[in-house]
Design a protein around this motif. Structure first.
Motif, PDB file in Angstrom:
ATOM      1  N   LEU A  87       0.829  -1.204   0.000  1.00  0.00           N
ATOM      2  CA  LEU A  87       0.000   0.000   0.000  1.00  0.00           C
ATOM      3  C   LEU A  87       0.868   1.262   0.000  1.00  0.00           C
ATOM      4  CD1 LEU A  87      -2.987  -0.792   2.390  1.00  0.00           C
ATOM      5  CD2 LEU A  87      -3.104  -0.176  -0.024  1.00  0.00           C
ATOM      6  N   GLU A  88       1.928   1.248   0.827  1.00  0.00           N
ATOM      7  CA  GLU A  88       2.823   2.406   0.842  1.00  0.00           C
ATOM      8  C   GLU A  88       3.461   2.611  -0.527  1.00  0.00           C
ATOM      9  OE1 GLU A  88       5.698   2.392   4.032  1.00  0.00           O
ATOM     10  OE2 GLU A  88       4.179   1.670   5.447  1.00  0.00           O
ATOM     11  N   LYS A  89       3.915   1.523  -1.141  1.00  0.00           N
ATOM     12  CA  LYS A  89       4.502   1.621  -2.478  1.00  0.00           C
ATOM     13  C   LYS A  89       3.454   2.094  -3.493  1.00  0.00           C
ATOM     14  CE  LYS A  89       7.285  -1.478  -4.132  1.00  0.00           C
ATOM     15  NZ  LYS A  89       7.825  -2.783  -4.564  1.00  0.00           N
ATOM     16  N   TYR A  90       2.216   1.630  -3.328  1.00  0.00           N
ATOM     17  CA  TYR A  90       1.138   1.995  -4.250  1.00  0.00           C
ATOM     18  C   TYR A  90       0.867   3.495  -4.189  1.00  0.00           C
ATOM     19  CZ  TYR A  90      -3.459   2.126  -6.460  1.00  0.00           C
ATOM     20  OH  TYR A  90      -4.519   2.422  -7.269  1.00  0.00           O
ATOM     21  N   PHE A  91       0.787   4.045  -2.987  1.00  0.00           N
ATOM     22  CA  PHE A  91       0.502   5.463  -2.840  1.00  0.00           C
ATOM     23  C   PHE A  91       1.697   6.334  -3.233  1.00  0.00           C
ATOM     24  CE2 PHE A  91      -2.835   3.874   0.171  1.00  0.00           C
ATOM     25  CZ  PHE A  91      -3.896   4.224  -0.639  1.00  0.00           C
ATOM     26  N   GLU A  92       2.873   5.762  -3.262  1.00  0.00           N
ATOM     27  CA  GLU A  92       4.054   6.479  -3.748  1.00  0.00           C
ATOM     28  C   GLU A  92       4.194   6.334  -5.266  1.00  0.00           C
ATOM     29  OE1 GLU A  92       6.229   8.405  -2.041  1.00  0.00           O
ATOM     30  OE2 GLU A  92       4.913   8.166  -0.307  1.00  0.00           O
ATOM     31  N   GLY A  93       3.387   5.473  -5.862  1.00  0.00           N
ATOM     32  CA  GLY A  93       3.442   5.257  -7.313  1.00  0.00           C
ATOM     33  C   GLY A  93       4.610   4.391  -7.731  1.00  0.00           C
ATOM     34  N   GLU A  94       5.031   3.488  -6.870  1.00  0.00           N
ATOM     35  CA  GLU A  94       6.208   2.679  -7.150  1.00  0.00           C
ATOM     36  C   GLU A  94       5.891   1.190  -7.286  1.00  0.00           C
ATOM     37  OE1 GLU A  94       8.749   3.624  -3.876  1.00  0.00           O
ATOM     38  OE2 GLU A  94       9.147   5.642  -4.616  1.00  0.00           O
ATOM     39  N   THR A  95       4.627   0.824  -7.389  1.00  0.00           N
ATOM     40  CA  THR A  95       4.275  -0.587  -7.494  1.00  0.00           C
ATOM     41  C   THR A  95       4.321  -1.041  -8.948  1.00  0.00           C
ATOM     42  OG1 THR A  95       1.946   0.023  -7.618  1.00  0.00           O
ATOM     43  CG2 THR A  95       2.778  -0.644  -5.471  1.00  0.00           C
ATOM     44  N   SER A  96       4.576  -2.326  -9.106  1.00  0.00           N
ATOM     45  CA  SER A  96       4.524  -2.911 -10.439  1.00  0.00           C
ATOM     46  C   SER A  96       3.080  -3.354 -10.708  1.00  0.00           C
ATOM     47  CB  SER A  96       5.469  -4.112 -10.525  1.00  0.00           C
ATOM     48  OG  SER A  96       5.001  -5.146  -9.678  1.00  0.00           O
ATOM     49  N   ILE A  97       2.829  -3.757 -11.912  1.00  0.00           N
ATOM     50  CA  ILE A  97       1.474  -4.216 -12.264  1.00  0.00           C
ATOM     51  C   ILE A  97       1.124  -5.466 -11.469  1.00  0.00           C
ATOM     52  CG2 ILE A  97       0.067  -5.131 -14.144  1.00  0.00           C
ATOM     53  CD1 ILE A  97       1.567  -3.242 -16.008  1.00  0.00           C
ATOM     54  N   GLN A  98       2.089  -6.342 -11.299  1.00  0.00           N
ATOM     55  CA  GLN A  98       1.851  -7.566 -10.534  1.00  0.00           C
ATOM     56  C   GLN A  98       1.499  -7.243  -9.081  1.00  0.00           C
ATOM     57  OE1 GLN A  98       1.472 -10.647 -11.547  1.00  0.00           O
ATOM     58  NE2 GLN A  98       1.078 -11.299  -9.445  1.00  0.00           N
ATOM     59  N   GLU A  99       2.197  -6.275  -8.493  1.00  0.00           N
ATOM     60  CA  GLU A  99       1.912  -5.897  -7.102  1.00  0.00           C
ATOM     61  C   GLU A  99       0.523  -5.265  -6.986  1.00  0.00           C
ATOM     62  OE1 GLU A  99       6.420  -4.988  -5.456  1.00  0.00           O
ATOM     63  OE2 GLU A  99       5.360  -3.444  -6.605  1.00  0.00           O
ATOM     64  N   GLU A 100       0.133  -4.482  -7.986  1.00  0.00           N
ATOM     65  CA  GLU A 100      -1.208  -3.896  -7.966  1.00  0.00           C
ATOM     66  C   GLU A 100      -2.268  -4.984  -8.098  1.00  0.00           C
ATOM     67  OE1 GLU A 100      -1.609  -0.683 -10.745  1.00  0.00           O
ATOM     68  OE2 GLU A 100       0.170   0.329  -9.957  1.00  0.00           O
TER      69      GLU A 100
END
Length: 146
Positions: free
Chosen positions: A10-23
């Motif tokens: 979630l932290e990575k997601y809100f920072e815009g650093e997630t990959s498609i797989q993580e999303e």
């Protein structure tokens, strides 16, 4: 899935650093029934993505372009402006001569008439050339919006 791992994602997601797989992992986690109680506030956000993806746009769009006849009138207006401009030009130049266009020699009158008509023709042609640009614009617009 461990809630600490989801929190990191979630932290990575809100920072815009997630990959498609993580999303995808986040969406799958929040779509399941085993969401940790302290993370339930994020469930509507991730489930809403799926709901929005399934929505269909049903409003009919008008595909017929509106016809615009103002292009013809612009050409007429440009021609009239050119004509009035030449009349004003002649009016300013002729007022110094008290004869006001009277000639005793017919050949001299013919030559002056040719000069005047040539000047009017030149000004009208300038107006027509500027209208050609508008016609080209209209044709391009029709091609694009077909």
């Amino acid at each position: 899935m461990e809630s600490r791992q989801i929190e990191i994602l979630l932290e990575k997601y809100f920072e815009g650093e997630t990959s498609i797989q993580e999303e995808r992992e986040l969406k799958a986690y929040f779509s399941s029934t085993e969401v940790a109680p302290h993370l339930e506030s994020y469930t509507p956000m991730f489930t809403n993505f799926q709901k929005q993806k399934e929505l269909q746009f049903t409003k009919a769009l008008p595909l017929q372009p509106r016809k615009q006849n103002h292009v013809k009138w612009i050409g007429v207006a440009a021609s009239l402006v050119a004509l009035f401009g030449t009349l004003l030009y002649f009016n300013n130049n002729v007022t110094t001569n008290q004869d006001l266009g009277t000639f005793s020699n017919p050949e001299e009158a013919f030559i002056e008439t040719q000069k005047a008509l040539n000047m009017v023709s030149t000004e009208v042609n300038k107006g027509v050339k500027s209208i050609e640009v508008l016609n080209e614009y209209e044709q391009t617009k029709k091609t694009i919006f077909k």
